[in-house]
Design an enzyme around this catalytic site. Structure first.
Site, short mmCIF file in Angstrom:
data_model
loop_
_atom_site.label_atom_id
_atom_site.label_comp_id
_atom_site.label_asym_id
_atom_site.label_seq_id
_atom_site.Cartn_x
_atom_site.Cartn_y
_atom_site.Cartn_z
CG HIS A 466 -1.85 1.21 1.34
ND1 HIS A 466 -3.23 1.06 0.95
CD2 HIS A 466 -1.43 2.69 1.57
CE1 HIS A 466 -3.62 2.23 1.04
NE2 HIS A 466 -2.77 3.12 1.71
CD GLU A 467 1.50 3.61 3.87
OE1 GLU A 467 1.75 4.44 3.17
OE2 GLU A 467 0.46 3.44 4.37
CG HIS A 470 0.07 6.06 -0.71
ND1 HIS A 470 -0.92 7.01 -1.33
CD2 HIS A 470 -0.68 5.61 0.23
CE1 HIS A 470 -1.97 6.77 -0.68
NE2 HIS A 470 -1.84 5.90 0.34
CG HIS A 473 0.17 8.57 -7.17
ND1 HIS A 473 -0.79 8.97 -6.50
CD2 HIS A 473 0.13 9.14 -8.43
CE1 HIS A 473 -1.67 9.46 -7.48
NE2 HIS A 473 -1.12 9.47 -8.46
ZN ZN Z 1 -2.94 5.18 1.82
#
Ligand code: ZN
Length: 681
Positions: A466-467, A470, A473
């Protein structure tokens, strides 16, 4: 001694940052930025991109570069001195943000560029950045006539007081209630929860165990304690916090604060020309209108409601057949659910750990990223660090470094809990030089003990992905204007798309072959364990969906249609929403709204739906990979081009459509949650 925070560095000079340097550096940079801004505005009467935008961006970037290591160290290597220095700077930074965000001279100067001849020569990202900044100025009331500007300021100030009173009340009510019990009364709790309750009693100088309204304390009671009366007592105390019900009824009561908040939010929206507060909230989000969001949430409810009711009946049947329970009350739901989960799946996170050593998981994650986006990750060993656990990596493409990230994986003292990604450097043009993006990725995994390897649970693996989503991105952005680069400028309800999206590879056999490997034998995660994990993943997913939809619909309708904002109207609306979407109807004394800090003291007002919205986007984006192959390089390239590289440079819906070929649909999310959509066909 020179102040290292005032120097320019490619990467933060962590080892030389001293708490004594912090406040002087930040004060000086803010002062300098203000003077420089006034000088620009006084020195020109025509503005263009180079003389205005680039100069202001450079000033703000220098401030951000000074603040970044301070904020990072405050989170991961805290000390009393650093915390004091950090806290001393927060009001300075917020004052500066207000100063520039409401500077009418600056607003007029940007407007001149947007309305001038140069505008047509700017590229799409520059135009988007400009339109964002003008929008934010208008939402900050800059364009209003003087009298209304004053009114705007008064409303904002009062709303921020109300928000802080709301959360103070919740905090005080949370702290005010405790319950001393014997260890026998807590029969059923897992050893860690029991130890936690014993420790709480010791710290309060009491015998036995102590239950508090902190989540790690009350939740295990509801989920595991065999004593139903105690469960009811704890549920009631928790569900009535800061309200006119329950053990502290009327003390710390948030009823009046809720009413005034809703009234002032309506006034604020009206002042800015919006019909209601939900419209104002959506002005900066991907969703177009309250009606669209409402239809979105109600559609999810229609599709999942039958299954939620089925799951609820199963739970009631199980409780009756196995435990002779005549009824399943609100305070019994978690308890019987845990029992049913154990019965059905018999898989614990501890069974998974040996297959997920960090030494295997990290190269696995990097291999996934390489196959998807054609970038390799390599470690840098020589760098200025702040702790032996901190590692530095770079992203390499065609032999060139394109981004860097710090990785700080393990829990330790002086480190804030949780997991997060943060910007260290934004990708942008700094004069003629391209500044590369740098990210911080922080987790709090169990550290390796002695010579044993660090082993992750599947939950931790998902958190890491998940991290990292990010992080990609931020790092794979193709933008060179800071305010739309990486996650900057991405709509609130779209920002979780790349992070939730990357989590999907943690559930795919083909990917797990790369990511997992037993720390002794090297064997990948066995299919039987993965099957159990996959089955347990969707346990009661429709009931959970119903609960989230209840919160989201209540929040949205509260801010779009709750006109007679009295306490009763709020409760009436909540009851109505529950009749429409909830399957487990809470007891009449439940006062969820009185401690709903997300919407009354956080940034989620008329935005709680964002959680589900982003899940729909990420599930639908991943569905294209399911259709074309989860490692299809063309699909990966498209995701990179349209979503990751574009960042905030274009409207989030445009980007999604560019990647997917159409607007998002909800079916992939329902399918991933194991919710059958037969009635949709
Ligand atoms: Zn998040």
């Amino acid at each position: 001694m020179p102040n290292p925070l005032l120097e320019q560095h490619e990467l933060p000079p962590f080892s030389r940052v001293s708490p004594a340097d912090v406040e002087p550096a930040i004060t000086r940079l803010i002062e300098r930025n203000k003077q420089a801004t006034e000088a620009i505005l006084g020195g020109h009467d025509r503005y263009n991109w180079d003389t205005l935008w680039r100069v202001i961006e450079q000033l703000d970037d220098e401030l951000a570069q000074a603040w970044s290591p301070v904020s990072h160290l405050n989170g991961v290597a805290n000390s009393e001195e650093l915390r004091a220095a950090y806290n001393a700077c927060l009001p300075l930074l917020s004052e500066y943000a207000t100063w520039s965000g409401q500077h009418s001279g600056l607003y007029e100067a940007y407007r001149q560029i947007a309305e001038g001849e140069e505008y047509a020569t700017l590229d799409g990202a520059q135009q988007k950045a400009l339109s964002n900044v003008l929008r934010d100025f208008r939402l900050a009331g800059v364009a209003l006539p003087e009298e209304q500007k004053q009114e705007y300021g008064r409303l904002r100030k009062r709303l921020s007081e109300l928000g802080s009173q709301f959360s103070d009340n919740v905090l005080d009510a949370t702290n005010a209630w405790t319950r001393q019990v014997s260890e026998e009364q807590l029969d059923g709790l897992p050893a860690t929860a029991l130890a936690n309750a014993r420790q709480a009693a010791q710290q309060a100088g009491l015998e036995g165990c102590l239950i508090t309204l902190e989540f790690p304390s009350w939740y295990p009671v509801l989920a595991y304690c065999k004593d139903a009366t105690l469960r009811e007592e704890v549920y009631r105390a928790n569900a009535t916090r800061a309200s006119n019900e329950g053990p502290h009824a009327g003390r710390w009561d948030n009823t009046a604060i809720i009413e005034e908040t809703l009234k002032l939010r309506r006034e604020l929206a009206g002042l800015l020309g919006f019909a209601n507060y939900a419209e104002l909230s959506l002005a900066t989000k991907m969703a177009d209108s309250p009606a669209q969001v409402r239809e979105f949430l109600e559609q999810l409810s229609r599709q999942s409601r039958a299954q939620a009711q089925r799951e609820w009946r199963e739970l009631q049947d199980f409780a009756r057949e196995e435990y002779g329970a005549g009824s399943v009350n609100a305070w019994d739901v978690s308890f019987y659910s845990e029992k049913l989960r154990e019965r059905r799946y018999q898989v614990s996170q501890e069974d998974i750990r040996p297959y997920l050593p960090v030494s295997r998981v990290l190269p696995g994650l990097f291999a996934v990223v390489e196959r998807l986006y054609g970038v390799t990750v390599r470690e840098v060993t020589d760098f200025d660090s702040y702790h032996p656990d901190a590692r530095l990596f770079e992203l390499v493409q065609a032999g060139a470094v394109i981004a860097r990230f710090y990785l700080d994986l393990y829990a330790r003292a002086q480190k804030r809990g949780g997991a997060w990604m943060d910007n260290c450097r934004d990708r942008r043009m700094a004069g003629a030089r391209l500044q590369l993006p740098v990210a911080y990725l922080v987790c709090n995994f169990t550290p390796p003990v002695g010579t044993a390897p660090a082993l992750l649970t599947h939950d931790e693996l998902t958190t890491l992905f998940h991290e990292f989503g990010h992080g990609l991105h931020h790092m794979l952005t193709g933008q060179t204007v800071a305010s739309v680069s990486g996650i900057n400028g991405v709509a609130w309800d779209a920002v979780e798309l790349p992070s939730q999206f990357l989590e999907n590879w943690c559930w795919e056999r083909e990917a797990l072959a790369l990511i997992s490997g037993h720390h002794e034998t090297g064997e990948p995660l066995p299919a039987t364990l993965l099957d159990k994990l996959l089955a347990a993943r969707n346990f009661q997913s429709a009931m959970q969906m119903a609960r989230q939809l209840e919160f989201a619909l209540f929040d949205l309708r509260l801010h779009s249609e709750c006109d007679a904002a009295t306490g009763t109207a709020v409760q009436t609306l909540l009851d109505e929403v529950r009749r429409e979407v909830a399957v487990v109807i809470p007891p009449a004394f439940n006062r969820l709204q009185h401690s709903f800090s997300h919407i009354f003291a956080g940034g989620y007002a008329a935005g709680y739906y964002s959680y589900k919205w982003a899940e729909v986007l990420s599930a639908d984006a991943f569905a294209r990979f399911e259709e074309e192959g989860i490692f299809n390089p063309q699909t990966g390239r498209d995701f990179r081009t349209h979503i990751l590289e574009a960042g905030g440079s274009r409207d989030a819906m445009e980007l999604f459509v560019a990647f997917r070929g159409r607007e998002p649909v909800i079916e992939p999310l329902l399918r991933h949650c194991g919710i059958a959509t037969a009635d949709a066909a």
